[in-house]
Scaffold this active site. Structure first.
Site, mmCIF file in Angstrom:
data_model
loop_
_atom_site.group_PDB
_atom_site.id
_atom_site.type_symbol
_atom_site.label_atom_id
_atom_site.label_comp_id
_atom_site.label_asym_id
_atom_site.label_seq_id
_atom_site.Cartn_x
_atom_site.Cartn_y
_atom_site.Cartn_z
ATOM 1 N N GLY A 12 0.837 -1.206 0.000
ATOM 2 C CA GLY A 12 0.000 0.000 0.000
ATOM 3 C C GLY A 12 0.867 1.248 0.000
ATOM 4 O O GLY A 12 1.729 1.403 0.849
ATOM 5 N N ARG A 22 13.475 10.301 -2.635
ATOM 6 C CA ARG A 22 14.312 11.481 -2.893
ATOM 7 C C ARG A 22 15.555 11.475 -2.001
ATOM 8 O O ARG A 22 16.684 11.647 -2.478
ATOM 9 C CB ARG A 22 13.491 12.748 -2.648
ATOM 10 C CG ARG A 22 14.288 14.038 -2.680
ATOM 11 C CD ARG A 22 13.366 15.239 -2.433
ATOM 12 N NE ARG A 22 14.124 16.473 -2.357
ATOM 13 C CZ ARG A 22 14.623 16.975 -1.233
ATOM 14 N NH1 ARG A 22 14.457 16.315 -0.088
ATOM 15 N NH2 ARG A 22 15.287 18.113 -1.248
ATOM 16 N N ASP A 104 5.460 -4.641 6.530
ATOM 17 C CA ASP A 104 6.081 -5.928 6.889
ATOM 18 C C ASP A 104 5.843 -7.011 5.833
ATOM 19 O O ASP A 104 6.659 -7.911 5.675
ATOM 20 C CB ASP A 104 5.652 -6.382 8.287
ATOM 21 C CG ASP A 104 4.174 -6.676 8.379
ATOM 22 O OD1 ASP A 104 3.374 -5.781 8.092
ATOM 23 O OD2 ASP A 104 3.815 -7.812 8.720
ATOM 24 N N GLY A 105 4.747 -6.911 5.071
ATOM 25 C CA GLY A 105 4.498 -7.868 3.983
ATOM 26 C C GLY A 105 5.587 -7.733 2.922
ATOM 27 O O GLY A 105 6.122 -8.729 2.412
ATOM 28 N N THR A 127 4.073 2.726 5.402
ATOM 29 C CA THR A 127 2.678 2.257 5.385
ATOM 30 C C THR A 127 1.863 3.175 6.286
ATOM 31 O O THR A 127 2.347 3.582 7.346
ATOM 32 C CB THR A 127 2.526 0.801 5.880
ATOM 33 O OG1 THR A 127 1.144 0.555 6.191
ATOM 34 C CG2 THR A 127 3.331 0.481 7.131
ATOM 35 N N ASP A 129 -0.480 2.265 8.046
ATOM 36 C CA ASP A 129 -1.019 1.486 9.170
ATOM 37 C C ASP A 129 -0.213 1.606 10.471
ATOM 38 O O ASP A 129 -0.729 1.297 11.546
ATOM 39 C CB ASP A 129 -1.114 -0.002 8.801
ATOM 40 C CG ASP A 129 -1.997 -0.240 7.585
ATOM 41 O OD1 ASP A 129 -2.857 0.618 7.312
ATOM 42 O OD2 ASP A 129 -1.811 -1.278 6.922
ATOM 43 N N ASP A 131 1.898 -0.364 11.572
ATOM 44 C CA ASP A 131 1.885 -1.685 12.230
ATOM 45 C C ASP A 131 3.207 -2.436 12.038
ATOM 46 O O ASP A 131 3.214 -3.657 11.902
ATOM 47 C CB ASP A 131 0.719 -2.529 11.691
ATOM 48 C CG ASP A 131 0.805 -2.726 10.187
ATOM 49 O OD1 ASP A 131 1.611 -2.048 9.530
ATOM 50 O OD2 ASP A 131 0.067 -3.571 9.654
ATOM 51 N N ARG A 173 -5.798 -2.171 8.283
ATOM 52 C CA ARG A 173 -5.745 -3.641 8.129
ATOM 53 C C ARG A 173 -6.139 -4.314 9.437
ATOM 54 O O ARG A 173 -7.305 -4.267 9.783
ATOM 55 C CB ARG A 173 -4.350 -4.093 7.669
ATOM 56 C CG ARG A 173 -4.402 -5.468 7.009
ATOM 57 C CD ARG A 173 -3.049 -5.857 6.466
ATOM 58 N NE ARG A 173 -2.648 -5.066 5.322
ATOM 59 C CZ ARG A 173 -3.024 -5.317 4.074
ATOM 60 N NH1 ARG A 173 -3.797 -6.324 3.814
ATOM 61 N NH2 ARG A 173 -2.615 -4.556 3.089
ATOM 62 N N LYS A 220 -30.595 14.908 22.724
ATOM 63 C CA LYS A 220 -30.230 14.543 21.350
ATOM 64 C C LYS A 220 -28.981 15.305 20.950
ATOM 65 O O LYS A 220 -28.888 16.507 21.133
ATOM 66 C CB LYS A 220 -31.372 14.911 20.412
ATOM 67 C CG LYS A 220 -32.430 13.847 20.315
ATOM 68 C CD LYS A 220 -33.314 14.160 19.135
ATOM 69 C CE LYS A 220 -34.111 12.963 18.695
ATOM 70 N NZ LYS A 220 -34.798 13.247 17.439
ATOM 71 N N HIS A 258 -9.730 4.472 0.721
ATOM 72 C CA HIS A 258 -8.396 4.815 0.201
ATOM 73 C C HIS A 258 -8.065 6.301 0.234
ATOM 74 O O HIS A 258 -6.915 6.667 -0.001
ATOM 75 C CB HIS A 258 -8.244 4.274 -1.219
ATOM 76 C CG HIS A 258 -8.130 2.778 -1.230
ATOM 77 N ND1 HIS A 258 -9.241 1.965 -1.115
ATOM 78 C CD2 HIS A 258 -7.059 1.962 -1.298
ATOM 79 C CE1 HIS A 258 -8.848 0.700 -1.134
ATOM 80 N NE2 HIS A 258 -7.531 0.668 -1.238
ATOM 81 N N ILE A 259 -9.044 7.144 0.537
ATOM 82 C CA ILE A 259 -8.731 8.573 0.667
ATOM 83 C C ILE A 259 -7.604 8.739 1.703
ATOM 84 O O ILE A 259 -6.773 9.645 1.609
ATOM 85 C CB ILE A 259 -9.999 9.371 1.056
ATOM 86 C CG1 ILE A 259 -9.754 10.865 0.905
ATOM 87 C CG2 ILE A 259 -10.471 9.067 2.455
ATOM 88 C CD1 ILE A 259 -11.014 11.697 1.038
ATOM 89 N N GLN A 260 -7.554 7.809 2.666
ATOM 90 C CA GLN A 260 -6.538 7.900 3.728
ATOM 91 C C GLN A 260 -5.120 7.632 3.229
ATOM 92 O O GLN A 260 -4.153 7.883 3.928
ATOM 93 C CB GLN A 260 -6.858 6.891 4.851
ATOM 94 C CG GLN A 260 -8.119 7.223 5.588
ATOM 95 C CD GLN A 260 -8.713 5.995 6.271
ATOM 96 O OE1 GLN A 260 -8.493 5.780 7.440
ATOM 97 N NE2 GLN A 260 -9.454 5.191 5.545
HETATM 98 O O1 F6P Z 1 -1.658 -1.373 4.257
HETATM 99 C C1 F6P Z 1 -2.275 -0.220 3.800
HETATM 100 C C2 F6P Z 1 -3.729 -0.452 3.520
HETATM 101 O O2 F6P Z 1 -4.296 0.746 3.048
HETATM 102 C C3 F6P Z 1 -4.533 -1.009 4.698
HETATM 103 O O3 F6P Z 1 -4.879 -0.012 5.632
HETATM 104 C C4 F6P Z 1 -5.709 -1.621 4.003
HETATM 105 O O4 F6P Z 1 -6.256 -2.668 4.770
HETATM 106 C C5 F6P Z 1 -5.101 -2.156 2.731
HETATM 107 O O5 F6P Z 1 -3.895 -1.439 2.521
HETATM 108 C C6 F6P Z 1 -5.976 -2.001 1.522
HETATM 109 O O6 F6P Z 1 -5.359 -2.644 0.471
HETATM 110 P P1 F6P Z 1 -5.810 -2.488 -1.032
HETATM 111 O O7 F6P Z 1 -5.365 -1.132 -1.508
HETATM 112 O O8 F6P Z 1 -5.109 -3.598 -1.727
HETATM 113 O O9 F6P Z 1 -7.305 -2.580 -1.049
#
Ligand code: F6P
Length: 329
Positions: A12, A22, A104-105, A127, A129, A131, A173, A220, A258-260
């Protein structure tokens, strides 16, 4: 003596990867080392897709998200045949070392290649994440929090206007780093992470009681629950539906997705990426192999690549404790 290195971004993409590329290219050039950049992660090794990386190729990229080298996941590396082919490509290009920017992957892929490659390999943690063990922060995490935060703040406006309950799903993830950080910073009423007690269809009361309590107490008002992806077996939309039914109030789900991963890297990511990209090259020159360049307690340090996926790094226990007692109040 290192004369030629390869570099690639894998898995990712994360804001700040360009800043790391760079820094590595500029540091290599300053040490008279040639750099080859592989496209599309490890696939570039297998498909002979690469380019020479000179300082002019990395001009004015520090401010951009994504990665100029492109990224991908590479299933071929799960097989020994793929790892051998990748190692052969590195040998044929006479590369003395390679820098892998990813999570890590991607580092597991690097370790498979290392079994068949005579050169040095170093990882740089990239990444959103966060993680990865062996570094306090990964490149992209700080930007992802701010991106999520910006979205949650906006949802708060509409949630306030409609006095609605929102469930906002964030990435990570199997890790709650982004969710806990963005949730705390946004003042979310509840936070659900894989690290907390699991939410299942038969224990929804753990979520419902604090919501009812808040409604009694404050009348509320809007109520935001941030949910890390993979926290609820059937998904966040199903969780919102189950809550709507149980509470008799409409709950809306919003999946940020994926905006993140996009956007301009924040300053902290650009600085971390610059340090780690530069440090990776310097450490290769010093002989480093099968390690990751990370930063722990503001000290640059090396960590065994094989241990980066052990998942011993914990989300902030102080914030976890605080969040849990204010949410149940
Ligand atoms: O590892 C980054 C990440 O964006 C995770 O947060 C998410 O679970 C995963 O990749 C999404 O993967 P893909 O872009 O393959 O859907």
């Amino acid at each position: 003596m290192i004369k030629r290195i390869g570099i690639l971004t894998s898995g990712g993409d994360a804001p700040g990867m360009n800043a790391a590329i760079r820094a590595a290219v500029l540091t290599a050039a300053a040490n008279n080392i040639d750099v080859i950049g592989f496209h599309h992660g490890f696939n570039g090794l297998l498909d002979n897709e690469y380019q020479t990386m000179l300082p002019q190729h990395v001009q004015h990229i520090i401010q951009y998200g994504g990665t100029i080298l492109k990224s991908a996941r590479c299933k071929a590396l799960y097989e020994t045949e793929g790892a051998i082919k990748a190692a052969k490509a590195l040998e044929e290009l006479q590369l003395d070392a390679v820098i892998i920017i990813g999570g890590d992957g991607s580092f597991r892929g690097a370790l498979s290649i290392a079994e068949h490659y005579n050169g040095q390999i170093i990882g740089v943690p990239g990444t959103i994440d966060n993680d990865v063990d062996g570094t306090d922060y990964t490149i992209g995490f700080a930007t992802a929090i701010d991106t999520a935060l910006d979205a949650i703040d906006k949802i708060r406006d509409t949630a306030d206007a409609f006095e609605r309950i929102f469930l906002i799903e964030l990435m990570g993830r199997h890790s709650g780093y982004i969710t806990l950080s963005a949730g705390i910073a946004a003042g979310a009423e509840q936070i659900i992470c894989p690290e907390f007690a699991a939410i299942k269809p038969d224990n929804l009361k753990d979520l419902i009681i604090p919501i009812q309590h808040a409604q009694l107490l404050r009348g509320k008002s809007s109520y935001i629950i941030v949910v890390a992806e993979n926290s609820y077996p059937a998904g966040t939309t199903a969780l919102a539906e189950a809550l709507s039914e149980a509470l008799g109030i409409e709950c809306r789900a919003c999946i940020l997705g994926h905006i993140q991963r996009g956007g301009r890297p924040v300053g902290a990511d650009r600085i971390l990426a610059t340090k780690l990209g530069a440090y990776a090259v310097e450490q290769l020159i010093a002989g480093a192999h099968l390690v990751m360049a990370g930063e722990v307690n503001q000290q640059l340090s090396l960590y065994p690549l094989a241990k980066t996926g052990d998942k011993t790094k914990q989300i902030d226990p102080y914030l976890v404790r605080w969040q849990q007692y204010i949410a149940s109040d």
